[in-house]
Design a protein around this motif. Structure first.
Motif, PDB file in Angstrom:
ATOM      1  N   THR A   1       0.832  -1.210   0.000  1.00  0.00           N
ATOM      2  CA  THR A   1       0.000   0.000   0.000  1.00  0.00           C
ATOM      3  C   THR A   1       0.863   1.255   0.000  1.00  0.00           C
ATOM      4  OG1 THR A   1      -1.778  -1.147   1.184  1.00  0.00           O
ATOM      5  CG2 THR A   1      -1.791   1.260   1.254  1.00  0.00           C
ATOM      6  N   GLN A   2       1.879   1.275   0.849  1.00  0.00           N
ATOM      7  CA  GLN A   2       2.759   2.441   0.915  1.00  0.00           C
ATOM      8  C   GLN A   2       3.588   2.585  -0.357  1.00  0.00           C
ATOM      9  OE1 GLN A   2       4.965   1.870   4.553  1.00  0.00           O
ATOM     10  NE2 GLN A   2       3.255   2.540   5.844  1.00  0.00           N
ATOM     11  N   ALA A   3       4.008   1.461  -0.937  1.00  0.00           N
ATOM     12  CA  ALA A   3       4.778   1.511  -2.182  1.00  0.00           C
ATOM     13  C   ALA A   3       3.932   2.084  -3.316  1.00  0.00           C
ATOM     14  CB  ALA A   3       5.278   0.116  -2.546  1.00  0.00           C
ATOM     15  N   LEU A   4       2.665   1.719  -3.370  1.00  0.00           N
ATOM     16  CA  LEU A   4       1.781   2.266  -4.400  1.00  0.00           C
ATOM     17  C   LEU A   4       1.541   3.758  -4.179  1.00  0.00           C
ATOM     18  CD1 LEU A   4      -0.773  -0.669  -4.750  1.00  0.00           C
ATOM     19  CD2 LEU A   4       0.916   0.069  -6.448  1.00  0.00           C
ATOM     20  N   THR A   5       1.548   4.191  -2.920  1.00  0.00           N
ATOM     21  CA  THR A   5       1.427   5.619  -2.629  1.00  0.00           C
ATOM     22  C   THR A   5       2.662   6.372  -3.111  1.00  0.00           C
ATOM     23  OG1 THR A   5       0.018   5.196  -0.707  1.00  0.00           O
ATOM     24  CG2 THR A   5       1.144   7.325  -0.785  1.00  0.00           C
ATOM     25  N   VAL A   6       3.841   5.800  -2.876  1.00  0.00           N
ATOM     26  CA  VAL A   6       5.084   6.393  -3.379  1.00  0.00           C
ATOM     27  C   VAL A   6       5.033   6.490  -4.899  1.00  0.00           C
ATOM     28  CG1 VAL A   6       7.562   5.972  -3.694  1.00  0.00           C
ATOM     29  CG2 VAL A   6       6.522   5.698  -1.434  1.00  0.00           C
ATOM     30  N   ARG A   7       4.608   5.414  -5.526  1.00  0.00           N
ATOM     31  CA  ARG A   7       4.495   5.404  -6.990  1.00  0.00           C
ATOM     32  C   ARG A   7       3.568   6.517  -7.475  1.00  0.00           C
ATOM     33  NH1 ARG A   7       0.792   1.499 -10.476  1.00  0.00           N
ATOM     34  NH2 ARG A   7       1.720   1.725 -12.535  1.00  0.00           N
ATOM     35  N   ALA A   8       2.418   6.668  -6.825  1.00  0.00           N
ATOM     36  CA  ALA A   8       1.455   7.692  -7.234  1.00  0.00           C
ATOM     37  C   ALA A   8       2.041   9.093  -7.077  1.00  0.00           C
ATOM     38  CB  ALA A   8       0.177   7.557  -6.418  1.00  0.00           C
ATOM     39  N   THR A   9       2.793   9.314  -6.002  1.00  0.00           N
ATOM     40  CA  THR A   9       3.405  10.627  -5.768  1.00  0.00           C
ATOM     41  C   THR A   9       4.403  10.965  -6.869  1.00  0.00           C
ATOM     42  OG1 THR A   9       3.135  10.415  -3.373  1.00  0.00           O
ATOM     43  CG2 THR A   9       4.791  11.987  -4.151  1.00  0.00           C
ATOM     44  N   ILE A  10       5.259  10.004  -7.209  1.00  0.00           N
ATOM     45  CA  ILE A  10       6.252  10.230  -8.262  1.00  0.00           C
ATOM     46  C   ILE A  10       5.565  10.435  -9.611  1.00  0.00           C
ATOM     47  CG2 ILE A  10       8.176   9.182  -9.526  1.00  0.00           C
ATOM     48  CD1 ILE A  10       8.976   7.804  -6.892  1.00  0.00           C
ATOM     49  N   GLN A  11       4.518   9.659  -9.876  1.00  0.00           N
ATOM     50  CA  GLN A  11       3.792   9.804 -11.133  1.00  0.00           C
ATOM     51  C   GLN A  11       3.099  11.167 -11.228  1.00  0.00           C
ATOM     52  OE1 GLN A  11       3.440   7.131 -13.824  1.00  0.00           O
ATOM     53  NE2 GLN A  11       5.375   7.026 -12.723  1.00  0.00           N
ATOM     54  N   GLN A  12       2.555  11.639 -10.127  1.00  0.00           N
ATOM     55  CA  GLN A  12       1.923  12.960 -10.125  1.00  0.00           C
ATOM     56  C   GLN A  12       2.950  14.052 -10.409  1.00  0.00           C
ATOM     57  OE1 GLN A  12      -0.112  13.370  -6.379  1.00  0.00           O
ATOM     58  NE2 GLN A  12      -1.391  11.570  -6.745  1.00  0.00           N
ATOM     59  N   ALA A  13       4.133  13.911  -9.818  1.00  0.00           N
ATOM     60  CA  ALA A  13       5.179  14.913 -10.034  1.00  0.00           C
ATOM     61  C   ALA A  13       5.657  14.911 -11.484  1.00  0.00           C
ATOM     62  CB  ALA A  13       6.351  14.654  -9.089  1.00  0.00           C
TER      63      ALA A  13
ATOM     64  N   SER B   1      15.712  12.091  -1.904  1.00  0.00           N
ATOM     65  CA  SER B   1      15.200  10.898  -2.570  1.00  0.00           C
ATOM     66  C   SER B   1      14.202  11.304  -3.642  1.00  0.00           C
ATOM     67  CB  SER B   1      14.510   9.981  -1.553  1.00  0.00           C
ATOM     68  OG  SER B   1      13.313  10.592  -1.087  1.00  0.00           O
ATOM     69  N   LEU B   2      13.876  10.377  -4.521  1.00  0.00           N
ATOM     70  CA  LEU B   2      12.864  10.648  -5.536  1.00  0.00           C
ATOM     71  C   LEU B   2      11.527  11.022  -4.895  1.00  0.00           C
ATOM     72  CD1 LEU B   2      13.365   7.900  -8.285  1.00  0.00           C
ATOM     73  CD2 LEU B   2      13.459  10.378  -8.612  1.00  0.00           C
ATOM     74  N   THR B   3      11.178  10.324  -3.827  1.00  0.00           N
ATOM     75  CA  THR B   3       9.901  10.595  -3.159  1.00  0.00           C
ATOM     76  C   THR B   3       9.869  11.999  -2.585  1.00  0.00           C
ATOM     77  OG1 THR B   3       9.862   8.255  -2.531  1.00  0.00           O
ATOM     78  CG2 THR B   3       8.244   9.698  -1.496  1.00  0.00           C
ATOM     79  N   ASP B   4      10.929  12.390  -1.879  1.00  0.00           N
ATOM     80  CA  ASP B   4      10.968  13.727  -1.281  1.00  0.00           C
ATOM     81  C   ASP B   4      11.003  14.810  -2.356  1.00  0.00           C
ATOM     82  OD1 ASP B   4      10.895  12.653   1.231  1.00  0.00           O
ATOM     83  OD2 ASP B   4      13.052  12.801   1.579  1.00  0.00           O
ATOM     84  N   THR B   5      11.712  14.534  -3.448  1.00  0.00           N
ATOM     85  CA  THR B   5      11.764  15.499  -4.547  1.00  0.00           C
ATOM     86  C   THR B   5      10.391  15.672  -5.174  1.00  0.00           C
ATOM     87  OG1 THR B   5      14.059  14.865  -5.003  1.00  0.00           O
ATOM     88  CG2 THR B   5      12.882  16.040  -6.740  1.00  0.00           C
ATOM     89  N   ALA B   6       9.700  14.558  -5.392  1.00  0.00           N
ATOM     90  CA  ALA B   6       8.357  14.617  -5.969  1.00  0.00           C
ATOM     91  C   ALA B   6       7.398  15.347  -5.034  1.00  0.00           C
ATOM     92  CB  ALA B   6       7.854  13.206  -6.247  1.00  0.00           C
ATOM     93  N   THR B   7       7.491  15.063  -3.743  1.00  0.00           N
ATOM     94  CA  THR B   7       6.613  15.713  -2.767  1.00  0.00           C
ATOM     95  C   THR B   7       6.856  17.219  -2.729  1.00  0.00           C
ATOM     96  OG1 THR B   7       6.540  13.707  -1.409  1.00  0.00           O
ATOM     97  CG2 THR B   7       5.947  15.782  -0.333  1.00  0.00           C
ATOM     98  N   ALA B   8       8.132  17.621  -2.764  1.00  0.00           N
ATOM     99  CA  ALA B   8       8.462  19.049  -2.751  1.00  0.00           C
ATOM    100  C   ALA B   8       7.918  19.744  -3.995  1.00  0.00           C
ATOM    101  CB  ALA B   8       9.975  19.228  -2.655  1.00  0.00           C
ATOM    102  N   LEU B   9       8.018  19.087  -5.134  1.00  0.00           N
ATOM    103  CA  LEU B   9       7.504  19.663  -6.374  1.00  0.00           C
ATOM    104  C   LEU B   9       5.991  19.852  -6.292  1.00  0.00           C
ATOM    105  CD1 LEU B   9       7.915  20.533  -9.336  1.00  0.00           C
ATOM    106  CD2 LEU B   9       7.637  18.134  -9.974  1.00  0.00           C
ATOM    107  N   LEU B  10       5.299  18.848  -5.799  1.00  0.00           N
ATOM    108  CA  LEU B  10       3.843  18.932  -5.684  1.00  0.00           C
ATOM    109  C   LEU B  10       3.426  19.984  -4.665  1.00  0.00           C
ATOM    110  CD1 LEU B  10       2.972  15.124  -5.806  1.00  0.00           C
ATOM    111  CD2 LEU B  10       2.673  16.807  -7.634  1.00  0.00           C
ATOM    112  N   ASP B  11       4.172  20.089  -3.568  1.00  0.00           N
ATOM    113  CA  ASP B  11       3.870  21.115  -2.572  1.00  0.00           C
ATOM    114  C   ASP B  11       4.047  22.510  -3.165  1.00  0.00           C
ATOM    115  OD1 ASP B  11       3.280  19.225  -0.683  1.00  0.00           O
ATOM    116  OD2 ASP B  11       5.207  19.362   0.366  1.00  0.00           O
TER     117      ASP B  11
END
Length: 247
Positions: free
Chosen positions: A190-202, A231-241
């Motif tokens: 579940t958490q891995a799919l959330t990470v995937r969705a975050t990166i895909q959104q970014a 990390s890719l996740t943190d980078t994607a999250t920062a971009l979306l924020d």
């Protein structure tokens, strides 16, 4: 090209959990050298953690064909090889369709004769093949779980399907028998799919804003991660924020 900072390196320590390893894999660039170490650790932890599972392996496409990247035993490897020889089976179907494939009763399967002969002949009665994703969001491998007890594998199959579809399992298949180990797998997926969705959104933001192709948008996200040391996740999250603006 610069390589983004990677999640924690698998170290085989007691502190490394199956859930954490699945999440780390999802946040790792597909071509990172650590990918196979993550996959090997997933196999080891799956067998150690999941009470319903007797054997596990990882199937991936490498070069010109399918191969078993890691396996808990020669038995699991033999069942994989039978599917590669037939060019058909649950592990190949899961990788091609990017969806989990559960076989709750191998004795009743007719679709994949090579898989049936190998698995049934080795005393296996149920299997579950789960696609695994890395940073690009594309399936890079499949986790194959093989069990001898259909009763304990059935709730696991239903629960994993529910994670990937986002729908609860049918009432007759509700995973009431899920133990702590299986719950760890479900949490990790579940958490891995959330990470995937975050990166895909970014990457979607970069595609729309800068008119990038999907591949170029992902490359740009990796470059940002490398430049910032995130990390890719943190980078994607920062971009979306940043797109969302101040709250």
């Amino acid at each position: 090209m610069p390589t983004a900072q990677q999640p924690d390196t698998p170290n085989g320590s007691a502190s490394a959990s199956l859930a954490d390893t699945l999440v780390a894999l999802a946040a790792t660039a597909d071509d990172a050298s650590i990918i196979d170490a993550h996959l090997a650790q997933v196999v080891r932890l799956a067998v150690d953690t999941l009470a319903a599972v007797d054997y596990a392996s990882i199937t991936a496409w490498r070069g010109q064909g399918y191969t078993t990247v890691a396996a808990s035993s020669d038995l699991a490897r033999a069942v994989d090889q039978a599917q590669y020889a037939d060019k058909a089976g649950p592990c190949l179907h899961a990788l091609e369709e990017a969806a989990p494939v559960g076989v709750s009763d191998i004795a009743a399967i007719m679709s994949w004769p090579g898989f049936y002969r190998a698995a049934h002949g080795l005393g296996l009665h149920a299997s579950l093949s789960i696609p695994l994703f890395a940073g690009s969001g594309k399936p890079i491998a499949v986790l194959n779980l093989y069990g001898r007890d259909t009763a304990t594998m059935a709730p696991l199959i239903a629960a994993v399907r529910a994670v990937y579809t986002g729908q609860p399992p049918p009432a007759t298949d509700r995973p009431g028998g899920i133990d702590a180990g299986a719950q760890q797998l479900l949490t990790g997926l579940t958490q891995a799919l959330t990470v995937r969705a975050t990166i895909q959104q970014a990457t979607g933001v970069l595609m729309a804003r800068d008119n990038h192709s999907p591949a170029e948008a992902y490359r740009q996200l990796r470059l940002r991660a490398a430049e910032t040391g995130l990390s890719l996740t943190d980078t994607a999250t920062a971009l979306l924020d940043g797109v969302a603006g101040p709250h």
